[in-house]
Enzyme design. Structure first.
Site, PDB file in Angstrom:
ATOM      1  N   HIS A 270     -29.425  17.081 -30.785  1.00  0.00           N
ATOM      2  CA  HIS A 270     -29.277  17.234 -29.169  1.00  0.00           C
ATOM      3  C   HIS A 270     -30.565  17.655 -28.630  1.00  0.00           C
ATOM      4  O   HIS A 270     -31.335  18.505 -28.882  1.00  0.00           O
ATOM      5  CB  HIS A 270     -28.055  18.011 -28.918  1.00  0.00           C
ATOM      6  CG  HIS A 270     -26.870  17.613 -29.410  1.00  0.00           C
ATOM      7  ND1 HIS A 270     -26.056  16.797 -29.031  1.00  0.00           N
ATOM      8  CD2 HIS A 270     -26.227  18.266 -30.573  1.00  0.00           C
ATOM      9  CE1 HIS A 270     -24.896  16.501 -29.767  1.00  0.00           C
ATOM     10  NE2 HIS A 270     -25.006  17.508 -30.841  1.00  0.00           N
TER      11      HIS A 270
ATOM     12  N   SER B 103     -22.983  14.936 -45.553  1.00  0.00           N
ATOM     13  CA  SER B 103     -21.965  15.140 -44.755  1.00  0.00           C
ATOM     14  C   SER B 103     -22.316  14.695 -43.626  1.00  0.00           C
ATOM     15  O   SER B 103     -21.787  13.691 -42.884  1.00  0.00           O
ATOM     16  CB  SER B 103     -21.695  16.574 -44.816  1.00  0.00           C
ATOM     17  OG  SER B 103     -21.247  17.087 -46.054  1.00  0.00           O
TER      18      SER B 103
ATOM     19  N   CYS C 139     -22.548  18.696 -48.404  1.00  0.00           N
ATOM     20  CA  CYS C 139     -22.010  19.181 -49.652  1.00  0.00           C
ATOM     21  C   CYS C 139     -22.331  18.521 -51.003  1.00  0.00           C
ATOM     22  O   CYS C 139     -22.322  17.452 -51.109  1.00  0.00           O
ATOM     23  CB  CYS C 139     -20.406  18.850 -49.208  1.00  0.00           C
ATOM     24  SG  CYS C 139     -19.550  19.539 -47.963  1.00  0.00           S
TER      25      CYS C 139
END
Length: 272
Positions: free
Chosen positions: A122, A117, A145
């Site tokens: 960050h 997915s 998934c």
């Protein structure tokens, strides 16, 4: 106990498995120039290009196809990378391995073969203007998934960053059905994220678990056991400090680390 390796599914595996991985690197930089140099060093060490390399290896480990990569270095500091991934065919051997709670590979063990997915990272460098303590934080989220759990990449991630404190959250959502129509709300064995940590990691870090088993929520946080002041000084050595100054810096650093580990500000009179 359910033998997850022998569940025959009806159709696609609809379970969503999400891992949030947060690392903290703490440093002491006495002067304004040293603090700026530390931020510049961290900004270069974990720039968008380096983070893309790390996340691409994560995709390899979990067996995902990379569909798209978006990355950005920010001014004055920080970087982010988002990789869109898709699940590919999973062999019976890979499915069986993903159902077992065990550590994944180390950075040196990663070799290429890609086909879930998204993966994002960050970075957040910051510093205290008075006490000289600077902290670098990186947040990584891996959401998949299908069959393979993002926990297989955990061992690699821990060894890819120089981390003083690590917090990890793992959750499984949705359900999948077997051929008899029974719902399965998790498809692999786990009682702690620590099942996926290598022995050297367990030896280096003090760990604490907070798990909600009935909700398939698992939380583990870690802090380094050993504290060597020289590992935290930027631009100088402990040999350059007198005993009083070294003890003051040590207290500042230990308090910073324990507050991050505890997730709250500690009383000023509390020893750490």
């Amino acid at each position: 106990m359910v033998d997850y390796t022998r569940i025959r599914l009806h159709g696609f595996n609809n379970l969503t498995k999400s891992l949030s991985f947060n690392i903290y690197d703490v440093c002491y930089a006495k002067t304004e120039a040293q603090r700026r140099a530390y931020i510049e060093y961290i900004d270069e060490e974990y720039n968008a290009e380096r983070l893309t390399e790390i996340l691409t290896n994560v995709a390899e480990i979990i067996g995902a196809n990379v569909l798209n990569v978006a990355r950005q270095d920010y001014d004055p500091q920080g970087a982010s990378v988002t990789i869109l991934i898709s699940e590919g065919p999973v062999s019976p051997e890979e499915a069986e391995e993903s159902a077992e709670a065990r550590p994944g590979p180390l950075p040196d063990d990663v070799v290429a073969h890609l086909d879930k997915s998204h993966i994002t990272v960050h970075t957040y460098p910051e510093m205290h203007p008075d006490k000289g303590v600077s902290t670098f934080r990186a947040d990584i989220d891996v959401s998949t998934c299908g069959v393979i759990s993002p926990l297989t990449a955990l061992n690699y991630l821990i060894h890819s960053f120089d981390s003083d404190i690590v917090t990890m959250d793992y959750r499984v959502r949705g359900f999948t059905r077997d051929v008899e129509g029974h719902k399965h709300f998790i498809d692999h064995e786990i009682n702690s994220i620590q099942n996926y940590l290598s022995e050297d990691t367990k030896e280096r870090y003090q760990t604490l678990d907070v798990n909600v088993y009935q909700e398939n929520i698992f939380h583990t946080k870690m802090i380094l056991r050993e504290f060597d002041l020289d590992n935290y000084l930027f631009g100088e050595s402990s040999a350059d400090l007198d005993e009083e100054e070294a003890n003051t810096i040590r207290r500042h650093l230990r308090r910073e680390m324990m507050e991050i580990f505890a997730g709250r500000n500690l009383p000023a009179n509390q020893e750490v």
